[in-house]
Design a protein around this motif. Structure first.
Motif, PDB file in Angstrom:
ATOM      1  N   ARG A  66      -1.697   4.935  -9.199  1.00  0.00           N
ATOM      2  CA  ARG A  66      -1.652   6.130  -8.193  1.00  0.00           C
ATOM      3  C   ARG A  66      -2.487   7.305  -8.850  1.00  0.00           C
ATOM      4  O   ARG A  66      -3.115   7.862  -7.861  1.00  0.00           O
ATOM      5  N   LYS A  67      -2.290   7.702  -9.893  1.00  0.00           N
ATOM      6  CA  LYS A  67      -3.178   8.961 -10.595  1.00  0.00           C
ATOM      7  C   LYS A  67      -3.901   8.460 -12.007  1.00  0.00           C
ATOM      8  O   LYS A  67      -3.511   7.859 -12.698  1.00  0.00           O
TER       9      LYS A  67
ATOM     10  N   LYS B  49      -5.392  11.878  -6.011  1.00  0.00           N
ATOM     11  CA  LYS B  49      -4.458  10.882  -6.279  1.00  0.00           C
ATOM     12  C   LYS B  49      -4.083  10.090  -5.017  1.00  0.00           C
ATOM     13  O   LYS B  49      -4.427  10.566  -3.936  1.00  0.00           O
ATOM     14  N   GLY B  50      -3.371   8.920  -5.319  1.00  0.00           N
ATOM     15  CA  GLY B  50      -3.141   7.961  -4.128  1.00  0.00           C
ATOM     16  C   GLY B  50      -1.906   8.670  -3.390  1.00  0.00           C
ATOM     17  O   GLY B  50      -0.856   9.295  -3.877  1.00  0.00           O
ATOM     18  N   LYS B  51      -2.069   8.597  -1.938  1.00  0.00           N
ATOM     19  CA  LYS B  51      -0.762   9.200  -1.363  1.00  0.00           C
ATOM     20  C   LYS B  51       0.117   8.206  -1.232  1.00  0.00           C
ATOM     21  O   LYS B  51       0.289   6.861  -1.298  1.00  0.00           O
ATOM     22  N   SER B  52       1.531   8.708  -1.366  1.00  0.00           N
ATOM     23  CA  SER B  52       2.747   7.982  -1.474  1.00  0.00           C
ATOM     24  C   SER B  52       3.233   7.809   0.027  1.00  0.00           C
ATOM     25  O   SER B  52       3.310   8.797   0.764  1.00  0.00           O
TER      26      SER B  52
ATOM     27  N   TYR C  60       0.628  -1.046  -0.141  1.00  0.00           N
ATOM     28  CA  TYR C  60       0.046   0.067  -0.018  1.00  0.00           C
ATOM     29  C   TYR C  60       1.022   1.230   0.088  1.00  0.00           C
ATOM     30  O   TYR C  60       1.975   1.360   0.691  1.00  0.00           O
ATOM     31  N   GLY C  61       0.674   2.251  -0.912  1.00  0.00           N
ATOM     32  CA  GLY C  61       1.316   3.595  -0.815  1.00  0.00           C
ATOM     33  C   GLY C  61       2.464   3.578  -1.869  1.00  0.00           C
ATOM     34  O   GLY C  61       2.981   4.507  -2.182  1.00  0.00           O
ATOM     35  N   SER C  62       2.996   2.341  -2.439  1.00  0.00           N
ATOM     36  CA  SER C  62       3.886   2.169  -3.213  1.00  0.00           C
ATOM     37  C   SER C  62       3.692   1.831  -4.654  1.00  0.00           C
ATOM     38  O   SER C  62       3.887   2.173  -5.425  1.00  0.00           O
ATOM     39  N   LYS C  63       2.886   0.688  -4.632  1.00  0.00           N
ATOM     40  CA  LYS C  63       2.337   0.005  -5.805  1.00  0.00           C
ATOM     41  C   LYS C  63       0.745  -0.162  -5.972  1.00  0.00           C
ATOM     42  O   LYS C  63       0.122  -0.367  -6.824  1.00  0.00           O
TER      43      LYS C  63
END
Length: 131
Positions: free
Chosen positions: A119-120, A127-130, A37-40
């Motif tokens: 992610r976007k 957009k998804g948070k990193s 989660y948060g990276s891929k």
């Protein structure tokens, strides 16, 4: 089993009605039980419209209907003539995280949290948070 369905367009904020709509929004909470989660992978919140009354009368359970909808949304569009690359699914590869059937504006819809690998996306707000 594939269940023909579509995502319902929603406003960016619940109170605004400026006319521009997208099909969901990236969730702002952290979901640490989702691998990578948060990276891929990121979570989106959306509403799915399907013919729920007909499908439940045919004997399908709610989980089977929701899984069939997610499988249908994962189908890539038809390849264009002379295209070199294989088409990708419109919303990215989706998986069900959580879903329930609710009533919205007088009709039954599926309120779902889905896991995506994009992610976007121009189809979703934010957009998804990193992490």
């Amino acid at each position: 089993m594939l269940v023909e369905c579509s995502l319902l367009p929603i406003d960016e904020y619940c109170t605004s009605d400026d006319g521009k709509k997208k099909y969901g929004r990236y969730h702002g909470s952290d979901f640490w039980d989702v691998p990578k989660y948060g990276s891929k992978r990121w979570i989106i919140a959306t509403y799915i419209k399907a013919d729920l009354d007909r499908l439940t009368s045919e004997g399908y359970s709610h989980d089977e209907i929701i899984d069939g909808c997610v499988s249908f949304l994962n189908l890539p569009p038809k390849r264009r003539k002379y295209a070199k690359k294989d088409p990708q699914p419109i919303y990215g590869w989706l998986e069900k995280y959580a879903a329930k059937i609710i009533e919205k504006d007088g009709e039954k819809v599926v309120s779902a949290l889905l896991v995506t690998d994009m992610r976007k996306s121009r189809h979703f707000w934010g957009k998804g948070k990193s992490v």
